[in-house]
Structures are given as structure tokens and as C-alpha cells.
Design a protein around this motif. Structure first.
Motif, PDB file in Angstrom:
ATOM      1  N   ARG A 163      64.418   0.944   0.078  1.00 19.81           N
ATOM      2  CA  ARG A 163      64.480   2.011   1.079  1.00 19.81           C
ATOM      3  C   ARG A 163      65.537   3.045   0.704  1.00 19.81           C
ATOM      4  NH1 ARG A 163      63.200   5.285   4.172  1.00 19.81           N
ATOM      5  NH2 ARG A 163      61.508   5.117   2.701  1.00 19.81           N
ATOM      6  N   ARG A 167      64.878   7.145  -0.260  1.00 25.55           N
ATOM      7  CA  ARG A 167      65.554   8.280   0.371  1.00 25.55           C
ATOM      8  C   ARG A 167      66.217   9.168  -0.678  1.00 25.55           C
ATOM      9  NH1 ARG A 167      67.061   8.631   5.557  1.00 25.55           N
ATOM     10  NH2 ARG A 167      69.259   9.023   5.084  1.00 25.55           N
ATOM     11  N   ALA A 181      66.470   2.257   6.797  1.00 22.33           N
ATOM     12  CA  ALA A 181      66.166   1.019   7.517  1.00 22.33           C
ATOM     13  C   ALA A 181      67.399   0.577   8.289  1.00 22.33           C
ATOM     14  CB  ALA A 181      65.729  -0.065   6.531  1.00 22.33           C
TER      15      ALA A 181
END
Length: 476
Positions: A163, A167, A181
């Protein structure tokens, strides 16, 4: 960019599916665009027939699986462990530009490196391929077996690292930014639960039960009252006790929801949501136990909501003594208590559920504002039941919803200041739903005689004055 990871055992079956037509002929021009050895499109299976999907997949499948075959690993679950085939799908937002095959191949390499699955320049690492059959997403298939030692391995913290890497890629390529997250999402119903609910023509049991538990928890002040409220609503509930007789937990089932054996399908509170476990509910009940009942709960709740909003605003300025996370969690009780007035408010309660949860690892301190919100929420539920339901909430309740929407927007600001986009978005959605409901019930007065009632809803209350001009907490 949204990433999702699942584990399996048959890399051959996965590749055959990804290179095939799909379940509904949705796969368009499936092709290999990246690989472990840099050959990338060179691994595209040879065409052996006239159809688009008539390709010889054997060489690719054998090559990717070779380390697992050398290690003697099976292609089915034989040892009770999760499968060694790591399958990641990565998808960009609908409004993002269409990325080229080369860009997607580079993204896949960065995702694998960032997640700790396949490090760059590690010649002995696992074998993997990237397959594309749509404009907006790709699939990465990895066999978690090292080429140099033929030993199976498990990447450490691959989900959160994936995650974070996604990004970073979003920022670099100018794609739509997604939230980090944070562990606040509710546990989603499984595929079997969804299919079962569809056959029954109902929403998934997990979703319904979580909502019922929250409503019962707001109205109760003890385990027995909580269990009684759920049983009165038609649910099957069992309380688990220690040998001393102290309550330890509970489980709940929906009537008619049974397993193949015919037994009810029970869910424990902690499996519905972390904050619905019995220990967490006990703490909430203890916090709201002090204080006396108000003669007009809606007016008392509005004062408490105004005070809570001032406390969150002060915290955003760095001057507050109360934890806004504790206030957000308690504010959910008030939203839940108002959900019975209309479907729109019920939708707001569902939306605010995620906003009320604290991110993973965050500690929450509950102060006077949180305790006051919990207390008036319980009084609101009891009063609504006493007066016979929600047909006419009255001007005091409408004024409360106006104040509550303002509180939720202040909470959204606090969460946005801390880059909690998931929670901030949930708070804003709930606030908008509450505002729409309130606006539909504010009638502009036709004469001066109606001004007093109108002002009761629309005039800025005294309790909205800056915190510096007030002292102490509002009284119930």
C-alpha cells in the motif's frame, strides 16, 4: 491505485485464467508485459490456433513454476498452509490516464520490490510474470520459491508495504491519490456470505448483525440489557461467562441463517468489528454511566454536541485537553440513536461507522465530552421508544441534527489534518446525509409568529460561542 493480494497453489491455473477470455469474455488481448528475467513480452505464449486465446501456455507455466517443481511442492493444499502462489492485482482509478505496457511493467517491478516480494537485482529471487488484459489494471503472479535455493519464503508485512509503495507510485505518476491503509475498515462479508445473502434476498448477515449490535449497545447500560435488546429485536444471542460468572463475550446469529448442518451461524462481537467486542462495550457503558437523565434529551444532546464540537476545534488549534478520537467514537452513538428517525439518518450512521474507529495502533483517551455524548445517546433512544417512534422528531431533534452535522464536519477536519482520508471521507459523507435530512425539515416562517420556532432550528445557539468565552462542560 488499489492493490489486492490473494494466495493460491496452482500458478498454471492462474496463468490460464488470466490469459483466457475471463468468466464473461471480459479479457481483451491478454498479454505478458513483464517477467522476472527481463524478457517481458518475450514470454508471450505462441499462437497455435485461429482464436485470440488459442495459445501454447505450457512453456510459460513450466518456466514460472520450475523452482516450486524442483522443491517438490504440491499444487494443492497438502500441509494446511497458505498457498505459495502470490497473486496481486493493481488497478488505477477510473479517471486516470491509460498507462502503457512499459509503464505497467515498471509499476509491477516497483510494487514487488517495495512489498519485499522480489527485490531488484536479486538474481536468485522468485519467478514472476505480469499479465495485462484491460486498460485499467494488471495482474502479477509470483511463485514464492527462491530460484537459487528452491526454498519457499513468505514476505514480511507485504500488504502494508504494498500500500505504501502504491501511494508512492501515485505521487510519482500523477495518478489519483488513495488513502493509506489505516485498519479502520470493517471486516467485509466473504464471498460465500454474499452469495448466500443474494439467494435469500437479504443483506449479508455480518452487515445486519453489526448494525443491530450498535443500536442495542447504544440503548443498553449493561450486558443483560444489551442481550435483552438484541433478543427483543429477534436475534439469537448467547453470553459467554467466566467460571466466576463475569461476562467475557457474546455471539449473535440471525434467525434462519444456518449452516449446512442446520445450526445457526453465530458471529462473535469482535468478528463483527473490533469495537463491538464485549470488553470495549463494557468500557463505553461505564463511561456513560454517570449523570442524571435530562428532561428534554434532544436539547441536552444538542448542548453536548456543541460542546464536543468546540473541544475538537480547540484540539485542531493545539489548545484542546480532550482527544478528538474519543469524541468521534462517542459521536457514533448519537448518530446511531438518531438513525431511527429516517432512512437517511440510518445511512449516515452506516457511513460514519468507519470514521468512528481509531487507526491501527492509535491510543484513544475518552474525556467528559465523550462520556456526555454516550449518556445523551442512550436517553435519546429511550425517549424515542417512549413517545412511540420517529414519525414526528420535532424542532429540538432537528436542531440536534444541525449541530451534529457541524460536529461531524469538525471531526472530518481533524482527521484530514492527520491524513486520515478514509475516516475524513466517511465523516463528510455522514455529515452531508444528516444536513440533507435536516434541511428538508426546516420550513421558512410565513409570519413573525412563526419566527420563534424557526429560530429554534436555524439560529446559532449560545453554546456555539468560542470556547474561550465559555467555561466548563455543558450540563445535561
Amino acid at each position: 491505485m488499489i492493490t489486492k493480494v490473494v494466495h493460491g497453489w496452482r500458478v498454471g491455473g492462474l496463468i490460464a485464467y488470466l490469459m483466457g477470455p475471463g468468466r464473461a469474455q471480459e479479457h481483451v488481448r491478454p498479454r505478458v508485459i513483464g517477467s522476472w528475467d527481463g524478457r517481458d513480452a518475450g514470454w508471450q505464449p505462441e499462437q497455435i490456433g485461429p482464436g485470440e486465446f488459442d495459445r501454447d501456455l505450457g512453456p510459460l507455466i513450466r518456466a514460472v513454476r520450475a523452482p516450486a517443481a524442483a522443491a517438490g511442492l504440491p499444487e494443492r493444499d497438502a500441509d494446511g498452509k497458505r498457498g505459495y502462489v502470490w497473486h496481486c492485482s493493481a488497478r488505477v482509478a477510473a479517471g486516470d490516464r491509460v498507462l502503457s505496457d512499459a509503464e505497467w511493467a515498471s509499476i509491477a517491478r516497483e510494487l514487488l520490490d517495495g512489498a519485499g516480494v522480489a527485490a531488484r537485482r536479486d538474481a536468485g529471487g522468485p519467478r514472476w510474470v505480469v499479465i495485462r488484459h484491460a486498460d485499467d489494471h494488471v495482474h502479477i503472479a509470483v511463485v514464492l520459491v527462491r530460484q537459487d535455493t528452491c526454498r519457499r519464503f513468505w514476505p514480511s508485512r507485504d500488504y502494508p508495504r504494498l500500500r505504501e509503495t502504491a501511494r508512492r507510485i501515485e505521487r510519482h505518476l500523477g495518478l489519483t491519490m488513495t488513502a493509506a491503509a489505516d485498519g479502520t475498515a470493517a471486516r467485509a462479508p466473504g464471498r460465500g456470505e454474499i452469495e448466500k445473502a443474494r439467494r435469500q434476498g437479504r443483506e449479508p448477515a455480518r452487515v445486519e448483525l453489526a448494525r443491530a449490535v450498535r443500536v442495542a449497545a447504544v440503548s443498553a447500560d449493561s450486558p443483560l440489557a444489551f442481550i435483552g435488546a438484541l433478543e427483543a429485536a429477534g436475534y439469537l444471542v448467547e453470553l459467554r461467562r467466566a467460571p466466576s460468572g463475569d461476562p467475557l463475550g457474546y455471539k449473535i446469529a440471525r434467525r434462519g441463517d444456518t449452516a449446512a448442518s442446520g445450526e445457526p451461524v453465530f458471529y462473535s462481537g469482535s468478528k463483527l468489528a473490533p469495537d463491538l467486542s464485549l470488553p470495549r462495550l463494557l468500557r463505553a457503558w461505564n463511561e456513560g454511566a454517570e449523570g442524571s437523565a435530562a428532561a428534554v434529551p434532544a436539547e441536552a444532546a444538542r448542548r453536548r454536541v456543541d460542546g464536543a464540537r468546540a473541544a475538537v476545534a480547540a484540539a485542531r488549534r493545539g489548545r484542546g485537553a480532550e482527544d478528538p478520537d474519543g469524541i468521534a467514537h462517542a459521536a457514533r452513538d448519537v448518530v446511531t440513536a438518531l438513525a431511527g428517525y429516517a432512512d437517511e439518518l440510518g445511512a449516515a450512521a452506516d457511513a460514519f461507522d468507519r470514521a468512528a474507529r481509531s487507526p491501527r495502533g492509535a491510543s484513544v483517551r475518552n474525556g467528559p465530552s465523550a462520556a456526555g455524548l454516550r449518556r445523551v445517546a442512550r436517553q435519546l433512544v429511550h425517549r424515542r421508544r417512549m413517545v412511540g417512534g420517529a414519525n414526528d422528531p420535532g424542532p429540538a431533534a432537528v436542531a440536534l441534527t444541525v449541530a451534529l452535522a457541524a460536529l461531524l464536519r469538525e471531526i472530518a477536519g481533524w482527521q484530514r489534518d492527520r491524513d486520515r482520508e478514509h475516516q475524513a471521507a466517511a465523516s463528510r459523507t455522514a455529515a452531508d446525509a444528516i444536513s440533507r435530512w435536516a434541511e428538508g425539515r426546516i420550513v421558512v416562517p410565513a409570519s413573525a409568529a412563526a419566527v420563534s420556532d424557526h429560530e429554534m432550528v436555524t439560529r446559532r445557539p449560545r453554546h456555539d460561542r468560542p470556547a474561550s468565552r465559555r467555561s466548563g462542560q455543558p450540563r445535561d
